[in-house]
Design an enzyme around this catalytic site. Structure first.
Site, PDB file in Angstrom:
ATOM      1  N   GLY A 133      65.829  41.018  70.223  1.00  0.00           N
ATOM      2  CA  GLY A 133      65.752  41.620  71.916  1.00  0.00           C
ATOM      3  C   GLY A 133      65.601  43.272  71.579  1.00  0.00           C
ATOM      4  O   GLY A 133      64.692  43.464  72.207  1.00  0.00           O
ATOM      5  N   GLU A 233      66.972  33.826  70.400  1.00  0.00           N
ATOM      6  CA  GLU A 233      68.467  34.279  69.744  1.00  0.00           C
ATOM      7  C   GLU A 233      69.537  34.206  71.051  1.00  0.00           C
ATOM      8  O   GLU A 233      70.558  34.405  70.548  1.00  0.00           O
ATOM      9  CB  GLU A 233      68.297  35.402  69.105  1.00  0.00           C
ATOM     10  CG  GLU A 233      67.285  35.332  67.795  1.00  0.00           C
ATOM     11  CD  GLU A 233      67.386  36.893  67.299  1.00  0.00           C
ATOM     12  OE1 GLU A 233      67.252  36.579  65.847  1.00  0.00           O
ATOM     13  OE2 GLU A 233      67.970  37.773  67.518  1.00  0.00           O
ATOM     14  N   GLY A 318      46.097  39.091  60.170  1.00  0.00           N
ATOM     15  CA  GLY A 318      45.848  39.599  61.593  1.00  0.00           C
ATOM     16  C   GLY A 318      46.370  38.699  62.502  1.00  0.00           C
ATOM     17  O   GLY A 318      47.716  38.128  62.387  1.00  0.00           O
ATOM     18  N   THR A 341      60.932  43.617  57.718  1.00  0.00           N
ATOM     19  CA  THR A 341      61.848  43.201  58.703  1.00  0.00           C
ATOM     20  C   THR A 341      61.515  43.702  60.104  1.00  0.00           C
ATOM     21  O   THR A 341      61.376  44.928  60.069  1.00  0.00           O
ATOM     22  CB  THR A 341      63.080  43.681  58.418  1.00  0.00           C
ATOM     23  OG1 THR A 341      63.446  43.133  57.198  1.00  0.00           O
ATOM     24  CG2 THR A 341      64.265  42.946  58.928  1.00  0.00           C
ATOM     25  N   ASP A 345      58.812  41.473  65.798  1.00  0.00           N
ATOM     26  CA  ASP A 345      59.220  42.172  66.768  1.00  0.00           C
ATOM     27  C   ASP A 345      58.421  43.467  67.231  1.00  0.00           C
ATOM     28  O   ASP A 345      58.291  43.645  68.496  1.00  0.00           O
ATOM     29  CB  ASP A 345      60.739  42.655  66.557  1.00  0.00           C
ATOM     30  CG  ASP A 345      61.726  41.415  66.175  1.00  0.00           C
ATOM     31  OD1 ASP A 345      61.369  40.322  66.981  1.00  0.00           O
ATOM     32  OD2 ASP A 345      62.519  41.867  65.328  1.00  0.00           O
ATOM     33  N   GLY A 380      63.564  49.937  57.740  1.00  0.00           N
ATOM     34  CA  GLY A 380      64.543  49.229  58.745  1.00  0.00           C
ATOM     35  C   GLY A 380      63.889  48.755  59.871  1.00  0.00           C
ATOM     36  O   GLY A 380      62.759  49.238  60.382  1.00  0.00           O
TER      37      GLY A 380
END
Length: 397
Positions: A133, A233, A318, A341, A345, A380
């Site tokens: 989130g 989550e 893609g 990572t 998101d 990060g």
């Protein structure tokens, strides 16, 4: 002007000008000062403004340890049904509401992933902000959307860490509820230097303790939003109630079904757009997704579950859009991955930001693909690129 319209207009003014006086609002809305005071007091109870002498100031950043008695989610939904709430039009204003997780990420950069029972030395380690989130809220805000983010943390030392991090970000406003029973969520992450891939173990903590009353508090923000973006989550009942409320108000709902859960079945009637990756699409459809053709078949299967639009993200291949009639392939942007990572998101936050600003599904997916390609070149999960750099990458393709 109706009461709700006046209060929305007061909020819009405060959002732009930071503060306003009772005298000023009384004059422009042509109502008594007492009426304005009641409006401001109600907005203060909803944690939207801070009452001050003679007026009010906008309240953007909230760390909330307890909530006074609020209407329950069932009675709120019933009230909307009785009022026959007028649905919003198609005009988009660039506002995204995100209900999701905040985690503290403990990241270890390793030459390669350890084998079972093996100990290896990390090249580097760091502690930073994360959670799907929070990462998606950062991405949407960097993509120039106006974002309100809602999450839940503990009462431990990491709750202030979360507040300080979000306060210093580009996120327009946020509400952090606090649990006195569970700690702030955390994630242990290995990032391989071989290829930038990652392995993650998550302890959700307070993320799984969002209450019905805390979802009711979303009402005021959803009324101002074009899109609600949620993931998995948080506790499933909180996600479900937020989606129900958004649909009742007329807000488009986007679900990123990560991490995948069989509980997703009860969410299906309230989803407008779903954005699984290859693994999640395979689990939802029963089709093993490993190339574009298998992704097309999986998208068709997911569409038959009653979802209007399916977008499957395919990493370096893609992404695919399916609206029940056409398959559209969004070709990837070339990138030199450093840390993947949070790539999903980045895509989801940027996609919703673009869609909320009035771009088409295809345009928004292209923008999100460019955004994610820049995000994986940064170290990060919360290190997001700027809107201008994304536009430059799109121009240079």
């Amino acid at each position: 002007m109706f009461l709700e319209e006046r209060r929305k207009a007061i909020l819009a003014y405060l959002d732009k000008h930071e503060k306003g006086s009772v005298q000023f609002f009384s004059e422009i809305f042509k109502v008594s000062k007492e009426t304005i005071r009641k409006d401001l007091n109600m907005l203060d109870q909803q944690l939207l403004v801070i009452r001050c002498y003679g007026g009010a100031m906008i309240k953007r950043h909230r760390l909330v340890s307890n909530i006074n008695d609020k209407e329950c989610i069932t009675s709120l939904m019933t009230r909307y049904e009785k009022q026959k709430f007028k649905k919003r039009g198609d005009r988009m204003n660039g506002n995204v509401c995100i209900l999701g997780s905040f985690n503290v990420d403990i990241v270890a950069q390793v030459a390669r992933f350890p084998k079972g029972g093996e100990s290896i030395l990390a090249q580097k380690s760091m502690l930073g902000p994360g959670g799907k989130g929070a990462n998606q809220a950062l991405a949407a805000s960097h993509a120039d959307a106006k974002v309100h983010f809602v999450a839940k943390v503990g009462t431990d030392q990491f709750s202030q860490f979360a507040h300080d991090h979000l306060s210093s970000s580009k996120i327009n406003s946020f509400t952090l509820y606090q649990s006195d029973k569970e700690p702030t969520g955390n994630a242990v992450i290995y990032v391989s230097e071989e290829n930038g891939e990652n392995m993650i173990a998550i302890y959700p903590g307070a993320n799984l303790t969002i209450t019905d009353k805390e979802i009711v508090m979303l009402e005021s923000y959803l009324k101002q939003s074009d899109i609600l973006l949620v993931q998995l989550e948080n506790n499933i009942d909180a996600v479900l109630n937020a989606m129900k409320l958004a649909k009742t108000i007329g807000v488009k709902v986007v679900l990123n079904p990560a991490p995948y859960s069989k509980d997703i079945q009860q969410l299906l009637p309230y989803i407008d757009i779903i954005t699984p990756n290859e693994t999640e699409a395979s689990l939802m459809s029963g089709v093993e997704v490993n190339d574009f053709d298998s992704a097309k078949l999986a998208a068709e299967k997911i569409y038959l579950l009653g979802i209007q639009t399916v977008i499957i993200t395919l990493g370096s291949k893609g992404s695919l859009i399916f609206d029940g009639k056409h398959h559209q392939h969004i070709k990837p942007f070339l990138a030199v991955p450093i840390d993947t990572t949070g790539a999903g998101d980045a895509f989801n936050g940027a996609f919703c930001a673009s869609l909320a600003k009035g771009e088409t599904l295809y345009q928004s997916a292209v923008y999100a693909s460019a955004f994610a390609s820049l995000a994986v070149e940064r170290e990060g999960a919360s290190n997001m690129p700027s809107h201008q750099n994304v536009l430059k990458r799109m121009e240079n393709k």
